[in-house]
Design a protein around this motif. Structure first.
Motif, PDB file in Angstrom:
ATOM      1  N   ARG A 163       0.899  -1.108   0.038  1.00 27.55           N
ATOM      2  CA  ARG A 163       0.124  -0.105  -0.133  1.00 27.55           C
ATOM      3  C   ARG A 163       0.742   1.206   0.034  1.00 27.55           C
ATOM      4  NH1 ARG A 163      -4.815   2.343   0.619  1.00 27.55           N
ATOM      5  NH2 ARG A 163      -5.794   0.152   0.517  1.00 27.55           N
ATOM      6  N   LYS A 164       1.868   1.285   0.641  1.00 32.13           N
ATOM      7  CA  LYS A 164       2.753   2.437   0.746  1.00 32.13           C
ATOM      8  C   LYS A 164       3.303   2.419  -0.323  1.00 32.13           C
ATOM      9  CE  LYS A 164       6.977   4.200   3.034  1.00 32.13           C
ATOM     10  NZ  LYS A 164       8.211   3.734   3.963  1.00 32.13           N
ATOM     11  N   LEU A 167       1.023   4.083  -2.865  1.00 33.80           N
ATOM     12  CA  LEU A 167       0.236   5.565  -2.651  1.00 33.80           C
ATOM     13  C   LEU A 167       1.450   6.479  -2.345  1.00 33.80           C
ATOM     14  CD1 LEU A 167      -2.726   4.296  -0.771  1.00 33.80           C
ATOM     15  CD2 LEU A 167      -2.688   4.718  -3.074  1.00 33.80           C
ATOM     16  N   ASP A 168       2.531   5.850  -2.021  1.00 37.86           N
ATOM     17  CA  ASP A 168       3.586   6.811  -1.429  1.00 37.86           C
ATOM     18  C   ASP A 168       4.845   6.183  -1.951  1.00 37.86           C
ATOM     19  OD1 ASP A 168       4.742   8.850  -0.096  1.00 37.86           O
ATOM     20  OD2 ASP A 168       4.662   7.897   2.061  1.00 37.86           O
TER      21      ASP A 168
END
Length: 473
Positions: A163-164, A167-168
């Protein structure tokens, strides 16, 4: 078939050839897998074990029968989890629930996954994952609970990382993040294995109370791999070296791979090695808590390989150009030593710590810290295996050798004899091959008498008239 390059290499490195032969000929597994009593699903699981990891497969298959299948299933489960996490073709909305719920799939009869891209290396494991599910459900409930719990923790950790990444920025910023990543990838494996060992009564229960020990076992291996694979990972757009470390030496991570920043890159890599060395004492302490020889071998071999790999990578500019590995001969020597006892494994660590210390340079900003880290390893080993006792000291004063020194001298003499034998053997092989080549050449019409005559006359170049005739033709 042995390549000519290998023949040449081992001709000049007979010790390595000796190590390989010793391991191949004289290594006797503590336990051997009984294929005749295995079910078809068990055979399939071991087949996938061979396909997914050659190195781990060999040591797993020599484990005590009590742990043979549980550790195999544990490994395949985590490999399946990792195969989903690694596949960049799977969108986050599909990947995240798969990772977080993977523990539940272990109890679903017939579950498999066919959503990996065709070129994914271990795709077939997930396609036939129902075999793993079957054997998981046949394990003891205590083993099932351990595997399921670690799968749950690792799956959630991987999902958080994915997820990181989506999204990042997925790059590692601090050493705390670095340790956390290594914990999810490898530290949890150490925890799960330790719980299996203790449950089977092959490990001291105190190992579970000192979680730092089994955590260090995993982190030491993972950090070594990250240091070694820096070039390969960077080519794949993956960066695991923490910015907290590399930013001290270069402005941009890509600068590490540029020749003009080579000295800074070496200093950066040495700090990464220093970070990994901090776990070495815990690893030795952990090994002291194992009670069964095959379990000890299973844990000790990777650790010995890791310290040797760290030494190979330390201040080695080649890691920024290619994947650096220890030689097969050195690997066989390490495996031979690591399947004996803790004292010999400690000697392996001492030996490579000294090599790292010898390569350390005052130009390195971490010179003192690295020297101290190597010193701590020696000090720790000295506390559990003193190099000298009062009796040995008295003999030393008298100019006599202790029993241990006599044994060591005898082993060194035997090693020299083996070395001479290997050199003679290689020389004989080269001689036989040369004679055969000359014989074949003579059979097909080579005129060695004319060649020798020209050599005796001092003519070391082809006669001029041969070139003239060729030009006329």
């Amino acid at each position: 078939m042995v390549s000519p390059l290998s023949v040449i290499y081992y001709t000049f490195h007979p010790n390595e050839l000796r190590n390989i032969l010793q391991w191949k000929v004289w290594h006797n597994p503590v336990h051997e897998r009984n294929v005749a009593n295995e079910t078809e699903t068990q055979k399939t699981c071991f087949k996938f074990l061979d396909l997914t990891s050659r190195s781990f497969s060999a040591v797993i298959k020599e484990l005590h029968p009590e742990l043979l299948l549980p550790v195999c299933i544990f490994y395949l489960t985590l490999r399946g989890l990792d195969t989903i996490e690694d596949d960049t073709s799977i969108p986050l909305e599909t990947k995240e629930p798969l990772l977080r719920n993977f523990k539940d799939f272990l109890e679903q009869d017939g579950w498999n996954f066919t959503g990996n891209r065709p070129e994914e290396k271990d795709r077939e494991l997930l396609v036939q994952f129902h075999n793993v599910v079957t054997e998981f459900k046949n394990m003891k409930p205590a083993y099932q609970a351990i595997v399921k719990d670690i799968t749950d923790k690792m799956g959630n950790g991987m999902a958080d990382y994915c997820r990181k990444a989506a999204l990042d920025d997925a790059s590692v910023k601090t050493t705390v993040e670095y340790d956390l990543y290594c914990y999810y990838v490898a530290g949890l494996v150490g925890e799960g294995l330790t719980r299996l060992f203790v449950e089977a009564e092959f490990g001291n229960p105190a190992l579970l109370k000192r979680s730092q020990l089994h955590k260090s076992m995993g982190l030491f291996l993972q950090k070594t791999n990250i240091i070694r694979d820096v070039r390969e990972d960077n080519d794949d757009q993956r960066r695991f070296w923490p910015k907290e470390i590399w930013s001290k030496h270069v402005n941009d991570f890509d600068d590490l791979f540029k020749p003009e920043h080579r000295e800074a890159a070496l200093n950066c890599s040495s700090e990464m090695v220093l970070n990994a060395l901090e776990h070495s004492e815990d690893c030795l302490f952990y090994l002291a808590g194992l009670r069964e020889q095959s379990v000890f071998n299973f844990c000790a071999i990777p650790q010995s390989m890791a310290i040797a790999t760290l030494e190979k990578c330390f201040r080695n500019p080649a890691i920024f150009e290619r994947n650096v590995k220890i030689t097969k001969g050195d690997a066989c020597e390490l495996m031979s030593k690591s399947t004996q006892n803790l004292r010999i494994v400690c000697e392996v660590f001492r030996r490579y710590a000294r090599k790292i210390h010898a390569k350390n340079t005052p130009k390195d900003p971490n010179f003192l810290k690295i020297s101290m880290a190597c010193g701590r390893i020696e000090k720790f080993i000295e506390t559990i295996f003193p190099s000298q006792n009062a009796q040995d000291a008295k003999l030393l004063v008298k100019g006599e050798l202790s029993e241990a020194d006599q044994k060591k001298a005898q082993e060194e003499a035997e090693t020299r004899q083996d070395l001479y034998f290997m050199m003679c053997l290689m020389g004989t092989i080269v001689l036989v091959i040369s004679v055969m080549m000359f014989g074949v050449a003579w059979y097909f019409g080579a005129r060695f008498d004319l060649a020798f005559k020209e050599l005796l006359n001092g003519n070391f170049q082809k006669p001029a008239h041969i070139g003239e005739v060729r030009d006329e033709l």
